[in-house]
Design an enzyme around this catalytic site. Structure first.
Site, PDB file in Angstrom:
ATOM      1  N   ASP A 264      56.607  46.427  38.869  1.00  0.00           N
ATOM      2  CA  ASP A 264      55.694  45.542  38.593  1.00  0.00           C
ATOM      3  C   ASP A 264      54.021  46.096  39.311  1.00  0.00           C
ATOM      4  O   ASP A 264      54.218  47.263  40.041  1.00  0.00           O
ATOM      5  CB  ASP A 264      55.938  44.135  39.067  1.00  0.00           C
ATOM      6  CG  ASP A 264      55.051  43.570  37.901  1.00  0.00           C
ATOM      7  OD1 ASP A 264      53.978  43.477  37.664  1.00  0.00           O
ATOM      8  OD2 ASP A 264      55.556  42.289  37.869  1.00  0.00           O
TER       9      ASP A 264
HETATM   10  C1  BGC Z   1      52.681  40.801  36.364  1.00  0.00           C
HETATM   11  C2  BGC Z   1      53.648  41.706  35.252  1.00  0.00           C
HETATM   12  C3  BGC Z   1      52.396  41.893  34.534  1.00  0.00           C
HETATM   13  C4  BGC Z   1      52.133  42.582  35.253  1.00  0.00           C
HETATM   14  C5  BGC Z   1      51.108  43.989  34.489  1.00  0.00           C
HETATM   15  C6  BGC Z   1      51.854  41.411  37.601  1.00  0.00           C
HETATM   16  O1  BGC Z   1      51.059  40.509  37.420  1.00  0.00           O
HETATM   17  O2  BGC Z   1      54.169  40.114  37.232  1.00  0.00           O
HETATM   18  O3  BGC Z   1      54.651  40.315  34.351  1.00  0.00           O
HETATM   19  O4  BGC Z   1      53.041  42.580  32.585  1.00  0.00           O
HETATM   20  O5  BGC Z   1      51.533  41.904  35.948  1.00  0.00           O
HETATM   21  O6  BGC Z   1      49.689  43.030  34.523  1.00  0.00           O
END
Ligand code: BGC
Length: 717
Positions: A264
């Protein structure tokens, strides 16, 4: 499978080019402007522009012209002409926005969920997106956590079915031009953050993890999901993003996952503040050894992997296998043949919010609404004069916090939908005091409008930014002065329906008794107003069922239906006994339970008819039940099957959803519903974490929701 010889390609790549494949930054890094946007972020991450032109994927570009331009420029600069992969958060629709996933959960309709993902994939593919960071399948039991909005609820079985449906919808068989790759997230257990506080610790038994939290990710893997995203949290002391037990032992060895693991956002870097890595080098080593292929948005891989390999701190094979996986996905998507793939601005414009997409968005929305209460005031007659009162009366912030590509102005708001249904002249609106403020200055106007109207709709809720990522709340009541507004309006005594817009189950204990009717609308998306008008004026009979308990009050959380009995359960007949597992000030039960939801008709259930009451291991039992529509309107009933293992070597939940059937019934129509129960449905993780069933007695419960059920028993021998 496309024809690129990937091993040959890999053999031509330098170590930096291979590392580049493992790097992902946002779209701004590919900007043309040498003196503008690009230099800032480059400096911050201590990387050079070369890194950008070697990177494997990009995050967040979501229109075709942009994608084509970036890809073109990138290919001019990339030595081996390996195309970029374009990834984005397409969570519940692209420009056509479907209801939030928690609402889609309430449809209990896998075909519709799949269809919504198919539409999202088509619009995304035409806009140049190759991968979506969806589905999010984290099991949730704590509505304080803002991200409950992104998941389908508290049940492992149902979450698994939705995970499968979404993956199938996005990916198809990965050969159609409109298929995109799906990325299941957040692996693992993110939904169990302590006290519902965002990014907080997760600590749980292996048995709980396997029984409740892992099945939905596993379902996505079994459905062929191409990517898995790690979660921000720790699991039993080890952050997921450095957790080789999760990624290597469970995901790859046990489940046979062959696709890409992506961290993530900045989660590799966060191994440092978590306290398991002293610097970026150690963070990179831990993450790649644990199985993270792509590092999202930080530069620990690109700044450290070369040195780690040259000094033989990690093996070259780790890098090779990660890079190869990314090349494989590019190949599967046909990017080597056509790096622009399906991107086509004109076709995308034609697809966005086209008639078919809007129709499906409307259907998903009206099937996701949950009628919580109705003192015979709904549906409203189309002849009546209506006052819509409250901050959502004509608010377009109804797409949900994770609708990245949706445009608020393209959504049909509540007022517009009602006007479309009953005409302009019969509707007035007063917005009350706003969503989260103390302003009561137009209460008087609201009261006057309610007095003059035949019927009142109170359009209340949370702003969409009060849920979603980093949207944890400790008080999950209606914010601002909305409860006060509602109470003022209830006093007038007009037929009043509360319609709730929110991303999480809200606490409504202080006002629900006075409300004549309550409809849970969640954030319904592009067709909000039309779908609400369909249900409120009776063109559609509501059929949504809760997939997450609505707590009586925050003090009960976590409150969920598939809990254990305890040694001192509170049951009928135990009233007056103090020494029970209970609160002395509130009920144990949530206000509205799992599976619950009213309709404009009523259903009666016969008794369960079992074909036998003793079952051998290789046999199946058939349970039949008759369900009749005893009301005046046709409707869709969701017949739910629960099972309880009465005695086992470890304690078992008081009930677990094991199946359901949706049936359509005309007034007075009766249908027989049949469930087959096999031994595999009785399996659980015993204390050694072996997945098996045990002989003994089981209770079967079939009914309208987890509480209103008919029962029968059988024995496994
Ligand atoms: C979130 C994810 C997301 C990623 C990309 C993160 O902050 O937890 O769910 O896919 O950002 O935008």
């Amino acid at each position: 499978m496309k024809n690129m010889d990937l091993n040959n390609l890999l053999s031509q790549m330098t170590i930096d080019e291979k590392i580049g494949q493992l790097v992902q930054f946002v779209r701004a890094f590919y900007s043309d402007d040498k003196n503008g946007e690009i230099t800032g972020p480059l400096n911050e991450l201590n990387i050079t522009e070369d890194v950008i032109w070697n990177s494997g994927s990009v995050l967040g570009s979501d229109n075709a012209e942009d994608m084509i331009e970036i890809q073109k420029r990138y290919l001019e600069k990339n030595r081996l002409k390996i195309p970029l992969l374009f990834m984005a958060d397409v969570i519940h629709g692209f420009r056509t926005v479907f209801p939030i996933p928690l609402a889609i959960g309430c449809t209990w309709d896998m075909e519709l969920a799949k269809k919504s993902a198919e539409i999202a994939a088509k619009e995304a593919a035409l806009s140049g997106t190759n991968v979506t960071f969806s589905p999010m399948v984290d099991l949730v039991r704590d509505p304080r956590w803002g991200r409950v909005i992104e998941t389908t609820g508290e049940d492992p079985y149902l979450n698994g079915l939705f995970a499968t449906a979404f993956v199938q919808g996005y990916q198809g068989n990965m050969t159609d031009e409109y298929n995109i790759a799906a990325c299941v997230k957040h692996f693992a257990g993110y939904g169990a953050s302590e006290a519902g506080r965002e990014y907080n610790t997760v600590d749980m038994s292996e048995r709980n993890l396997r029984e409740n939290y892992l099945p939905s990710y596993k379902a996505a893997v079994d459905a062929g999901v191409e990517l898995v995203m790690t979660s921000f949290n720790t699991v039993n002391g080890i952050p997921s993003t450095g957790n080789s037990y999760l990624m290597r032992d469970i995901l790859r060895k046990e489940w046979g996952f062959k696709g890409i693991v992506i961290s993530d956002w900045a989660a590799v870097q966060e191994l440092i503040p978590h306290g398991v890595a002293k610097d970026g080098k150690e963070a990179a080593k831990k993450a790649i050894e644990a199985g993270v292929d792509i590092e999202m948005m930080t530069s620990n891989y690109v700044n450290n992997l070369r040195e780690l390999i040259e000094k033989e701190k990690i093996k070259m094979e780790l890098l090779d296998e990660a890079a190869l996986r990314i090349l494989e996905l590019k190949n599967k998507l046909g990017l080597f043949e056509n790096p622009y793939r399906t991107a086509n601005a004109q076709k995308a414009e034609e697809a966005y919010l086209c008639k078919e997409h809007r129709e499906i968005a409307r259907e998903v929305a009206y099937k996701s609404f949950v009628l919580l209460k109705n003192n015979n005031i709904l549906p409203f007659s189309k002849e009546k004069n209506v006052a819509i009162i409250g901050p959502f009366a004509k608010n377009n912030r109804i797409l949900g916090p994770w609708s990245v590509q949706g445009k608020e102005e393209e959504a049909v708001n509540f007022l517009e939908g009602i006007q479309n249904k009953i005409g302009r002249e019969k509707v007035v609106t007063v917005e009350g005091g706003g969503i989260n403020c103390e302003d009561k200055s137009n209460f008087a106007e609201a009261i006057e409008a309610a007095q003059k109207a035949d019927v009142v709709i109170l359009a209340l809720g949370e702003d969409q930014d009060m849920s979603g990522e980093a949207g944890s709340r400790a008080y999950i009541t209606l914010p601002g002065v909305q409860e006060e507004l509602a109470k003022e309006i209830f006093k007038i005594g007009k037929p009043t329906a509360v319609v709730l817009f929110n991303g999480r189950p809200l606490e409504m204990t202080s006002w629900y008794k006075e409300a004549p009717a309550i409809l849970e609308a969640w954030f319904p998306g592009s067709e909000t107003g039309n779908a609400l008008a369909d249900v409120l004026f009776g063109d559609v009979n509501p059929s949504g069922r809760l997939t997450m308990s609505i707590p009586y009050t925050v003090g009960q959380i976590p409150v969920y239906y598939n809990c254990y009995n305890t040694g001192r359960p509170k049951n009928e007949g135990t009233e007056g006994n103090r020494f029970l597992s209970q609160y002395i000030d509130i009920p144990n039960e949530p206000l509205y339970h799992f599976g619950y939801g009213l309709s404009y008709t009523e259903y009666s259930y016969g008794d369960i008819d079992l074909n036998k009451t003793v079952m051998k291991y290789n046999e199946k039992i058939t349970a039949k039940i008759k369900v009749k529509n005893i009301g005046k309107m046709a409707g869709i009933e969701t017949v739910q099957l629960y099972i309880r293992d009465i005695t086992a070597s470890t304690v078992r939940p008081i009930k677990e959803l094991k199946g359901f059937k949706k049936i359509y019934l005309e007034p007075n129509e009766e249908k027989q519903v049949t469930f087959e129960i096999g031994e595999d449905m009785l399996k659980f993780y015993n204390s050694e974490c072996n997945y098996l069933s045990e002989k003994g007695k089981f209770e079967i419960m079939i009914g309208h929701d987890c509480k209103n059920v008919k029962g029968a028993e059988f024995e496994l021998i």
